[in-house]
Design a protein around this motif. Sequence first.
Motif, mmCIF file in Angstrom:
data_model
loop_
_atom_site.group_PDB
_atom_site.id
_atom_site.type_symbol
_atom_site.label_atom_id
_atom_site.label_comp_id
_atom_site.label_asym_id
_atom_site.label_seq_id
_atom_site.Cartn_x
_atom_site.Cartn_y
_atom_site.Cartn_z
ATOM 1 N N VAL A 1 0.914 -1.276 -0.004
ATOM 2 C CA VAL A 1 0.040 -0.053 -0.048
ATOM 3 C C VAL A 1 0.966 1.412 0.110
ATOM 4 O O VAL A 1 1.733 1.251 0.696
ATOM 5 C CB VAL A 1 -1.092 -0.017 1.256
ATOM 6 C CG1 VAL A 1 -1.663 1.163 1.266
ATOM 7 C CG2 VAL A 1 -1.636 -1.183 1.247
ATOM 8 N N PHE A 2 0.445 2.149 -0.807
ATOM 9 C CA PHE A 2 1.131 3.673 -0.748
ATOM 10 C C PHE A 2 0.111 4.680 -0.169
ATOM 11 O O PHE A 2 -0.845 4.908 -0.957
ATOM 12 C CB PHE A 2 1.903 3.781 -1.860
ATOM 13 C CG PHE A 2 2.232 5.374 -1.989
ATOM 14 C CD1 PHE A 2 3.711 5.340 -1.612
ATOM 15 C CD2 PHE A 2 1.695 6.296 -2.516
ATOM 16 C CE1 PHE A 2 4.259 6.776 -1.485
ATOM 17 C CE2 PHE A 2 2.090 7.617 -2.272
ATOM 18 C CZ PHE A 2 3.321 7.888 -2.128
ATOM 19 N N MET A 3 0.691 5.545 0.632
ATOM 20 C CA MET A 3 -0.422 6.500 1.094
ATOM 21 C C MET A 3 0.764 7.810 1.204
ATOM 22 O O MET A 3 1.718 7.707 1.887
ATOM 23 C CB MET A 3 -1.029 6.348 2.281
ATOM 24 C CG MET A 3 -2.022 5.231 2.312
ATOM 25 S SD MET A 3 -2.996 4.907 3.799
ATOM 26 C CE MET A 3 -3.885 6.372 4.070
ATOM 27 N N SER A 4 0.333 8.928 0.664
ATOM 28 C CA SER A 4 0.769 10.230 0.770
ATOM 29 C C SER A 4 0.799 10.437 2.373
ATOM 30 O O SER A 4 -0.381 10.167 2.977
ATOM 31 C CB SER A 4 0.206 11.208 -0.011
ATOM 32 O OG SER A 4 0.890 12.456 0.209
ATOM 33 N N LYS B 1 7.599 5.625 7.664
ATOM 34 C CA LYS B 1 7.273 5.096 6.026
ATOM 35 C C LYS B 1 6.880 3.816 5.874
ATOM 36 O O LYS B 1 6.890 3.187 4.815
ATOM 37 C CB LYS B 1 8.656 5.462 5.242
ATOM 38 C CG LYS B 1 8.783 6.968 5.067
ATOM 39 C CD LYS B 1 9.724 7.278 4.392
ATOM 40 C CE LYS B 1 9.863 9.100 4.077
ATOM 41 N NZ LYS B 1 10.913 9.432 3.224
ATOM 42 N N ALA B 2 6.844 3.098 6.958
ATOM 43 C CA ALA B 2 6.585 1.700 6.906
ATOM 44 C C ALA B 2 5.738 1.144 8.098
ATOM 45 O O ALA B 2 6.146 1.372 9.119
ATOM 46 C CB ALA B 2 7.769 0.577 6.677
ATOM 47 N N CYS B 3 4.404 0.543 7.858
ATOM 48 C CA CYS B 3 4.056 -0.477 8.908
ATOM 49 C C CYS B 3 2.926 -1.142 8.223
ATOM 50 O O CYS B 3 2.597 -1.051 7.012
ATOM 51 C CB CYS B 3 3.337 0.574 9.946
ATOM 52 S SG CYS B 3 1.780 1.467 9.181
ATOM 53 N N ALA B 4 2.632 -1.952 8.864
ATOM 54 C CA ALA B 4 1.460 -3.186 8.441
ATOM 55 C C ALA B 4 -0.182 -2.708 8.671
ATOM 56 O O ALA B 4 -0.367 -1.834 9.591
ATOM 57 C CB ALA B 4 1.679 -4.495 9.256
ATOM 58 N N VAL B 5 -0.768 -2.754 7.641
ATOM 59 C CA VAL B 5 -2.320 -2.285 7.917
ATOM 60 C C VAL B 5 -3.032 -3.241 7.222
ATOM 61 O O VAL B 5 -2.882 -4.090 6.451
ATOM 62 C CB VAL B 5 -2.259 -0.912 6.865
ATOM 63 C CG1 VAL B 5 -1.484 0.080 7.487
ATOM 64 C CG2 VAL B 5 -2.008 -1.247 5.359
ATOM 65 N N ALA B 6 -4.346 -3.150 7.479
ATOM 66 C CA ALA B 6 -5.363 -3.733 7.011
ATOM 67 C C ALA B 6 -6.385 -2.925 6.230
ATOM 68 O O ALA B 6 -6.754 -1.791 6.821
ATOM 69 C CB ALA B 6 -6.045 -4.813 8.094
#
Length: 68
Positions: free
Chosen positions: A30-33, A59-64
């Motif tokens: 996933v990329f999010m600004s 700039k990095a983490c696990a998401v659902a």
Amino acid sequence: MDGEVVQVRSRRGELKVKAKVTEQVAPGLVFMSFHWIETPTNVLTLSEFDPISGTAEYKACAVAISRL
């Protein structure tokens, strides 16, 4: 899912954002600004720092991701 509002959730927080599905981001990523106040992406990230550089781990983490 493209164009739909989705919930992005991590252990630290959650956001509702409009999804854009693209081939520019590899499957499973996933990329999010994080530059805009309208999308406070850093509520999802860890509040840890690199022990050598002192740089925040924004700039990095696990998401659902869930459809709403």
